[in-house]
Design a protein around this motif. Structure first.
Motif, PDB file in Angstrom:
ATOM      1  N   MET A   1      51.041  28.327 107.800  1.00 13.76           N
ATOM      2  CA  MET A   1      51.527  27.715 109.203  1.00 13.76           C
ATOM      3  C   MET A   1      51.751  26.481 109.080  1.00 13.76           C
TER       4      MET A   1
ATOM      5  N   LYS B   1      67.583  23.403 124.591  1.00 11.48           N
ATOM      6  CA  LYS B   1      66.270  23.485 124.747  1.00 11.48           C
ATOM      7  C   LYS B   1      65.573  24.330 125.790  1.00 11.48           C
TER       8      LYS B   1
ATOM      9  N   PHE C   1      42.864  29.840 111.186  1.00 10.73           N
ATOM     10  CA  PHE C   1      43.529  31.013 110.969  1.00 10.73           C
ATOM     11  C   PHE C   1      43.285  31.403 109.532  1.00 10.73           C
TER      12      PHE C   1
ATOM     13  N   ARG D   1      69.232  24.072 106.771  1.00 14.55           N
ATOM     14  CA  ARG D   1      68.130  23.703 105.791  1.00 14.55           C
ATOM     15  C   ARG D   1      66.936  24.395 105.456  1.00 14.55           C
ATOM     16  N   TYR D   2      66.451  24.696 106.548  1.00 16.14           N
ATOM     17  CA  TYR D   2      65.192  25.225 106.529  1.00 16.14           C
ATOM     18  C   TYR D   2      65.072  26.703 105.643  1.00 16.14           C
TER      19      TYR D   2
ATOM     20  N   MET E   1      54.597  25.367 107.066  1.00 14.62           N
ATOM     21  CA  MET E   1      55.768  25.738 107.530  1.00 14.62           C
ATOM     22  C   MET E   1      56.173  24.580 108.641  1.00 14.62           C
ATOM     23  N   ILE E   2      54.884  24.077 109.383  1.00  9.45           N
ATOM     24  CA  ILE E   2      55.344  23.158 110.667  1.00  9.45           C
ATOM     25  C   ILE E   2      55.893  21.981 109.758  1.00  9.45           C
TER      26      ILE E   2
ATOM     27  N   LYS F   1      72.215  23.330 112.056  1.00  8.72           N
ATOM     28  CA  LYS F   1      71.883  22.354 110.804  1.00  8.72           C
ATOM     29  C   LYS F   1      70.364  22.516 110.138  1.00  8.72           C
ATOM     30  N   ALA F   2      69.612  22.465 111.216  1.00 12.82           N
ATOM     31  CA  ALA F   2      68.135  22.513 110.942  1.00 12.82           C
ATOM     32  C   ALA F   2      67.666  23.998 110.406  1.00 12.82           C
TER      33      ALA F   2
ATOM     34  N   SER G   1      65.257  23.698 118.290  1.00 13.11           N
ATOM     35  CA  SER G   1      65.902  22.608 119.306  1.00 13.11           C
ATOM     36  C   SER G   1      66.734  21.513 118.218  1.00 13.11           C
ATOM     37  N   ASN G   2      66.917  21.742 117.002  1.00 13.69           N
ATOM     38  CA  ASN G   2      67.743  20.895 116.502  1.00 13.69           C
ATOM     39  C   ASN G   2      69.056  21.564 115.918  1.00 13.69           C
TER      40      ASN G   2
ATOM     41  N   GLY H   1      50.852  29.715 116.788  1.00 18.29           N
ATOM     42  CA  GLY H   1      51.046  29.022 115.762  1.00 18.29           C
ATOM     43  C   GLY H   1      52.299  28.989 115.164  1.00 18.29           C
ATOM     44  N   TYR H   2      52.859  30.244 114.881  1.00 25.65           N
ATOM     45  CA  TYR H   2      54.492  30.403 114.733  1.00 25.65           C
ATOM     46  C   TYR H   2      55.246  29.835 115.515  1.00 25.65           C
TER      47      TYR H   2
ATOM     48  N   LEU I   1      62.873  27.387 125.371  1.00 21.20           N
ATOM     49  CA  LEU I   1      61.426  26.984 126.068  1.00 21.20           C
ATOM     50  C   LEU I   1      61.309  28.324 126.761  1.00 21.20           C
TER      51      LEU I   1
ATOM     52  N   PHE J   1      60.100  26.222 117.767  1.00 21.77           N
ATOM     53  CA  PHE J   1      60.678  25.167 118.669  1.00 21.77           C
ATOM     54  C   PHE J   1      61.272  23.872 118.095  1.00 21.77           C
ATOM     55  N   ILE J   2      60.493  23.361 116.705  1.00 21.73           N
ATOM     56  CA  ILE J   2      61.129  22.308 116.228  1.00 21.73           C
ATOM     57  C   ILE J   2      62.447  22.646 115.659  1.00 21.73           C
ATOM     58  N   ILE J   3      62.547  23.629 115.070  1.00 23.65           N
ATOM     59  CA  ILE J   3      63.686  23.966 114.393  1.00 23.65           C
ATOM     60  C   ILE J   3      64.819  24.592 115.467  1.00 23.65           C
TER      61      ILE J   3
ATOM     62  N   SER K   1      66.336  19.452 101.519  1.00 18.91           N
ATOM     63  CA  SER K   1      66.616  20.283 102.501  1.00 18.91           C
ATOM     64  C   SER K   1      68.292  20.456 102.578  1.00 18.91           C
TER      65      SER K   1
ATOM     66  N   ILE L   1      55.489  26.859 117.085  1.00 17.01           N
ATOM     67  CA  ILE L   1      55.749  25.579 117.022  1.00 17.01           C
ATOM     68  C   ILE L   1      56.721  25.081 115.846  1.00 17.01           C
ATOM     69  N   PRO L   2      56.924  25.704 114.854  1.00 21.74           N
ATOM     70  CA  PRO L   2      58.153  25.521 114.052  1.00 21.74           C
ATOM     71  C   PRO L   2      59.182  26.065 114.501  1.00 21.74           C
TER      72      PRO L   2
ATOM     73  N   ALA M   1      59.185  22.201 108.590  1.00 21.66           N
ATOM     74  CA  ALA M   1      60.092  22.306 109.665  1.00 21.66           C
ATOM     75  C   ALA M   1      60.405  20.990 109.996  1.00 21.66           C
TER      76      ALA M   1
ATOM     77  N   VAL N   1      62.577  18.847 107.641  1.00 22.98           N
ATOM     78  CA  VAL N   1      63.972  19.189 107.644  1.00 22.98           C
ATOM     79  C   VAL N   1      64.775  18.603 108.657  1.00 22.98           C
ATOM     80  N   THR N   2      64.135  18.601 109.691  1.00 24.06           N
ATOM     81  CA  THR N   2      64.944  18.205 110.956  1.00 24.06           C
ATOM     82  C   THR N   2      64.770  16.747 111.184  1.00 24.06           C
TER      83      THR N   2
END
Lengths: 373, 376, 501
Positions: C443, B314, C436, B155-156, C446-447, B151-152, B147-148, B137-138, B318, B143-145, C467, B140-141, C450, C453-454
């Motif tokens: 979570m 990326k 969970f 901001r995060y 968070m998603i 800058k991402a 790969s960006n 679960g953790y 991965l 990966f999102i952040i 952001s 996923i974010p 994220a 933000v992107t």
């Protein structure tokens, strides 16, 4: 590529969606609301529990059982053998400890599982029972809400009025571990059909029962402990010269402590404490005649109250010193201001407390006397 | 009439990774507030009693000094990260070797923080759920952040800071049962325990070494020193608040009995409509912890890209994610192993964050000295 | 920009098939041949009217138009009347001395065909190789009324129509300024649709215009039926649940956005105008906020943000508190919840999904029913079915309350697309919470964070002013300062002129 990853993740998640997890069904769970510890005649540990039943058509019913076990954690397994649903103790409100247990065994090791498991509620109230715990646990009072909630509210409201001390498990842990203070817990007793708050029970450093304080003594002790600044209600007998009428003269005063100052000094290896307390009060009841318009009369009443309080406090302090318990926490003051001497007497603080001199000086000021003259 | 403000020009260069000063501050501050804070009161009390808060102040001063040193090292080559710097100063073979060690450090930090997070969740909140699921679960974010770009991450971190301002404020709640006398007398056993406790604060302040990697992306580099001092001060304030509250609330003999005194402190917070608030607080704090391990993941990926020089950002990300997942499936650490992991990271961080910049600083000064000598 | 660019460029590359060209492309001098050509082009079109007239008493001419697309009155009074009465010689035609409407001379059949299909009428004169296209459009149109889905209390009650020129007129009423520039594009292979980009030249950043043009030219489609389709072709992130542009039917809202530096895209035949680039908080602002006093505006905006959180998190929170963390609730609440949940046979997750899905079904059904039946259905559905389900023991009382609160909260969001997205995001959040517990909700948070933000909308970041934190923008985002203090434009769409003038 990104889609492939998302699909992979989703598939994995779905595959284990039905796996073992921490879900519970609260309508099928047994939430232990009250836990009781006592000793039977052969000095074996008996653990009692009381929990509400959620079944169709059984509104207000509770389940109460007692099992023999070596430790508290073991008793959960024994309970599970008796009760059809799983046991959860995240919402326990009360912990009853029988006096028999307090007198014969050290209480603290028994509470280890309650302290260790993070799922437990450390906000539960610790209550000593004067008598067998089973009597309290098995009570079914009519016209009252659920027993656990009723007792919890009883303890809470009495603590607001300073008739007893609300001690949570966490505070109890603190008082046992900290060398500068000895533990104190609430005390109740079952009188025929009703539960009555007796006051406080004082324990020594190991958790053995030393003595009890009645309601009045508890109020005085709370003045010294200074945990909450809500009003105290005191009633003192008044002895005035002249005018011997048949009624006993009493004065009731509602006091709020304004300032509490404890100074420590060290004299010949014995600490000396000066407790100075400034109180502000309103007269709520006066069963005799007196013209309180005059400043002098007001001062007389104040002096009478101060003397009475002093006398009663001295008796209380003597009692504490006789039993070698320090629920006030004066050891903390010694540690703060006389650290080097503290290191020497740390392990034997209650004994040193018994030898120390404590002076109590109240200053009472009456602010208003109600609407009657 | 058209006014071409700096916004217009800035927008053109926005496609490059750029972080503002506030984001730089919050990245560093977010990295510093991590797992150290959970055990800090206990470790300090074991060595220095209730005077540990002075150790924190001294530790903070040290970290500020080292941060200023790092910033001045980076100022010499404004657009190069540590990896490029090492290649310049140590040549390609030795430089690559040191880069590899730095990558290992980044991976160690990520693993330590992630596994401690999972362990704490396992003990306090979700006892039965397998940890690799929570990790999935953790990721996923991540990966999102990841790969960006930076800058991402900036901001995060910034937005996480603003969303978590309520957390230290709520920690003042237990103070209604405070025993002020616990703090007296100050400097009980003399200065020696206080000084020796400073070593334990080093682990908590770790995070300023991010300046090695994020300085090149900062837009207004002249404020970099100011920024990193502010970040350190923010973290210092946070640690002080938590340690003071723990000291005021617990007896000094009691703190040493709890594994995570900060979390036990949370058990006291109670509202009329929500009891046992620590569950919500803890779940949210696990989210805040992500600002600690995300930058370390960046460090690792940047390093592996610098060493291998091929493969897109990326792809490296991965592979790293996959490795993490694999490790968590096979390795479920016990509480002793977690403590050992934290200690290892502490020692590695001591070398990487405190010793290494000093040595590097000396080396650079000598390097320049000899270079100017040669050219003269 | 980010790696999503390659996604946009490579999709929608339909094979460009050439449109079928007629072999004969120019007009002949002979009227009969022209007439025959006309009938062969429009062979199955009974609405094609061919009107034979005699000009000046001697020359034959035909006036042809598609009935329905043209305005009969215009043809009769502006075209036929002067042609038949006032015309003295043929040359008057070419110097537009006779016909009252706007005329264009043309030589090619493709232009004639396009002009006919757009509602113009064509005049063929015997012996001339030029034909005249005469403006006479008059298709059936709606009158201006307030859009149903965007009613405002204090603002204007006009809404866009289906004709682009009228929509442009409505916008020009709000911004009568020289700098309001309009760029026209024609999209569509089979049937060309006009789209218009409207912006203020000295406010909007030219980079956005360039980017938009690039994106519009990057896809091919047979015809563009709605603005929604255009939105999907030019958006940044197709996989995101959140919309990246606003579709509005109000001219005043469009004017407000244009003043901020955004671009409005009008698609002919659609009453919805596309506004881009937008950020997340724009979806929670309406033009009514500026008509209210400032503290009322703050209250309303905060309410909307709160409703966002309620709509997304409340069902998941219910599941988490009931199934995982019962300890969080006070004792009395637990007792009452347990007592109400005794009869429920399903787990909280299934119960929540069931109720939420039922609500979605009811909502979808309610859209298509006429308004009087629709009201009854929603009352019947909501109250009766919910109550019956509780009494039958299928769901618990608290679930019904949670579901209705969520529904109400999701209606508060002013923009339709965002409300829809929020309804969707709820479901994965419930799943995460079910798996969970509270950690799952953190979570999910968070998603979402994220992701916000992107995400970028036309090169401007979606999460502004949160952001990339822009403190100056906070005066008009979640809170709204008094209008005197709002002197600078928001930086979200990166306008090149910051001060409002």
């Amino acid at each position: 590529m990104r889609q492939g990853i998302y699909k992979f993740v989703i598939v994995i998640l779905i595959v284990v969606l039905t796996g073992c997890t921490d879900r519970i069904e609260i309508e099928d769970a047994t939430l232990i609301l009250s836990l009781g510890l006592d000793l039977d005649e052969k000095n074996n540990l008996v653990v009692y529990e009381r929990s509400p039943i959620f079944r169709r058509g059984t509104h207000g019913k509770t389940d109460h059982t007692g099992v023999h076990a070596a430790t508290v954690q073991r008793s959960y397994s024994n309970f599970e053998a008796l009760i059809s649903t799983s046991i959860y103790n995240g919402k326990t409100q009360l912990l009853f400890i029988g006096k028999r247990l307090l007198q014969r065994k050290e209480i603290f090791p028994f509470l280890d599982s309650l302290n260790r498991d993070p799922e437990n509620a450390t906000n539960l109230r610790v209550i000593a029972v004067d008598g067998p715990v089973s009597e309290v646990i098995n009570m079914e009072p009519k016209d009252k809400p659920r027993l656990s909630i009723y007792i919890a509210q009883l303890v809470d409201t009495s603590a607001l009025r300073h008739l007893t001390t609300k001690v949570t498990l966490r505070q109890f842990h603190y008082m046992i571990v900290e060398p500068g203070i000895t533990p104190i817990i609430s005390e109740i007793r079952k009188d025929q059909k009703e539960l009555r708050i007796l006051g406080n029970a004082l324990l020594d450093k190991k958790g053995y029962y030393c003595t009890s304080l009645n309601l009045r003594e508890t109020q005085l002790l709370e003045l010294l402990r200074d945990t909450q600044r809500t009003p105290y209600e005191f009633t003192f007998p008044v002895r005035l010269p002249g005018n011997h009428s048949k009624n006993k003269k009493n004065i009731s005063i509602s006091i709020k402590p304004k300032k509490l100052k404890i100074t420590t000094n060290y004299h010949n290896g014995v600490p000396q404490f000066d407790i100075d307390i400034k109180l502000v009060g309103n007269i709520t009841e006066r069963t005799f005649n007196m013209n309180l318009d005059k400043e002098a009369n007001k001062r007389i009443i104040e002096t009478i109250v101060e003397e009475e309080m002093n006398k009663q406090m001295a008796t209380l302090i003597k009692k504490l010193q006789r039993y070698q318990v320090d629920p006030i926490g004066l050891g903390l003051y010694v540690r703060a201001y006389h650290y080097n001497e503290w290191k020497a007497i740390e392990k034997e603080w209650p004994k040193t407390f018994a030898k120390s001199t404590i002076r109590f000086t109240p200053h009472v000021e009456i602010k208003n006397i109600g609407v009657l003259h | 009439m058209m006014e071409y403000t700096s916004e217009g020009v800035a927008m053109r260069s926005q496609s490059i990774n750029n972080i503002s000063l506030m984001q730089y501050i919050f990245i560093i501050h977010g990295t510093q507030v991590g797992i150290g804070i959970l055990t800090l009161p206990r470790e300090l009390t074991e060595i220095a009693g209730t005077d540990g808060w002075i150790s924190i102040l001294i530790g903070g001063a040290f970290s500020i000094l080292v941060s200023i040193l790092i910033t001045s090292i980076m100022k010499k080559h404004p657009d190069k990260t540590l990896y490029d710097l090492l290649l310049i100063y140590f040549g390609s073979y030795l430089g690559t070797l040191v880069n590899f060690i730095v990558v290992l450090y980044g991976a160690l930090a990520t693993i330590t923080v992630i596994f401690t997070t999972l362990f704490v969740i396992n003990v306090w909140v979700l006892v039965e759920t397998p940890t690799y699921l929570i990790l999935a679960g953790y990721l996923i974010p991540l990966f999102i952040i990841g790969s960006n770009g930076i800058k991402a991450l900036g901001r995060y971190s910034e937005i996480t800071f603003y969303f978590s301002i309520w957390m230290p404020i709520l920690l003042l709640f237990p103070l209604k049962d405070a025993h002020v006398l616990n703090l007296l007398p100050v400097v009980k056993e003399g200065w020696y325990p206080i000084i020796s406790a400073v070593r334990t604060t080093f682990l908590s302040f770790l995070g300023f070494e991010m300046a090695f990697f994020f300085y090149p992306y900062l837009t207004c580099k002249q404020h970099a020193t100011k920024g990193i001092i502010v970040a350190n001060l923010l973290s210092l304030g946070m640690f002080l608040v938590i340690t003071m509250v723990s000291y005021l609330f617990f007896s000094p003999k009691e703190i040493t009995q709890y594994e995570w005194p900060t979390l036990t402190l949370l058990k006291v917070i109670e509202f009329s409509f929500l009891e046992r608030f620590e569950i919500i607080y803890l779940s949210f704090y696990m989210y805040v912890l992500s600002t600690t391990w995300l930058p370390y993941t960046y460090v690792t990926i940047l390093g592996s890209q610098a060493i291998l020089k091929k493969g897109s950002h990326k792809k490296h990300l991965l592979i790293f994610i996959f490795l993490l997942l694999l490790i968590s499936i096979f390795f479920q650490p016990s509480y002793l192993q977690i403590a050992k992991l934290a200690k290892t990271w502490g020692s590695a961080g001591y070398i990487m964050g405190y010793v290494f910049p000093v040595l590097l600083g000396f080396y650079i000064i000598l390097h320049h000295f000899f270079k100017t000598r040669k050219s003269a | 920009m980010n790696g999503r660019k390659w996604l946009i460029k490579n999709k929608n590359k339909a094979l460009k098939e050439p449109v079928h060209e007629k072999a004969v492309s120019s007009i002949s001098r002979d009227l009969q041949i022209n007439e025959k050509e006309l009938y062969s082009l429009f062979d199955e079109a009974p609405d094609l009217k061919v009107h034979h007239i005699k000009l000046n008493g001697e020359t034959n001419a035909i006036l042809t138009y598609l009935e329905g697309l043209t305005d009969k009155k215009t043809i009769q009074s502006n075209i036929l009347k002067p042609l038949m009465t006032k015309m003295k010689s043929i040359d008057q035609l070419w110097s537009s001395n006779v016909i009252y409407s706007h005329i264009i001379c043309t030589l090619s059949w493709t232009e004639i065909e396009a002009a006919l299909l757009e509602g113009n009428c064509i005049l063929f004169v015997n012996g001339e190789e030029k034909a005249i296209i005469i403006d006479s459009q008059g298709w059936p149109q709606r009158s201006v009324e307030e859009p149903h889905s965007e009613t405002m209390l204090k603002a204007n009650h006009e809404g866009f129509l289906e004709t682009a020129s009228q929509n442009i007129a409505l916008i020009r009423r709000f911004l009568p300024n020289r700098e309001l520039k309009i760029k026209q594009y024609k999209i569509g292979e089979r049937a060309k649709t006009n789209i218009y980009l409207i912006y203020l030249r000295d406010v909007t950043n030219p980079i956005i215009i360039e980017e938009l043009e690039q994106r519009i030219n990057s896809f091919t489609v047979d015809t563009l039926l709605t603005t929604g389709e255009l939105e999907q072709y030019i958006e940044d992130a197709t996989f995101s649940p959140f919309p990246q542009s606003i579709l509005t039917e109000r001219p005043d809202a469009t004017a407000m956005h244009i003043l901020e530096g955004r671009v409005a895209i009008i698609v002919d035949r659609s009453p919805r105008v596309l506004i881009t680039p937008v950020n997340f908080l724009t979806f929670f602002q309406t033009i009514d906020d500026y008509s209210l006093r400032w503290y009322l505006a703050i209250f309303v905006r905060l309410l909307r943000l709160l409703s966002f959180f309620i709509a997304v998190f409340l069902p998941a929170l219910y599941i988490v508190v009931i199934a995982f963390h019962y300890e969080v609730l006070p004792m009395k609440l637990i007792l009452s919840i347990s007592e109400s949940r005794e009869h429920v046979p399903v787990s909280p997750f299934l119960e929540a999904i069931l109720m939420e899905s039922t609500l979605e079904l009811l909502r979808e059904a309610g859209i298509r029913l006429p308004s009087n039946i629709g009201q009854t259905v929603s009352i019947v559905g909501g109250i009766v079915i919910g109550q019956a389900a509780v009494q039958a023991g299928l769901v618990s009382n608290i679930m019904v309350i949670v579901v209705s609160l969520t529904a109400i909260a999701s209606f508060i969001v002013p923009v339709f697309d965002m409300a829809y997205s929020i309804r969707l995001v709820r479901f994965p959040m419930m799943i995460l919470g079910w798996m969970f517990g509270m950690v799952g909700i953190a979570m999910g948070f968070m998603i979402i964070l994220a992701h916000l933000v992107t995400m970028e909308s036309m090169g401007t970041s979606y999460g502004t002013p949160l952001s990339p934190m822009k403190y100056s923008d906070w005066k008009d985002s979640v809170i709204r300062s008094p209008l005197r203090n709002l002197k600078r434009r928001q930086s979200g769409p990166r306008p090149i002129q910051r001060n409002k003038k």
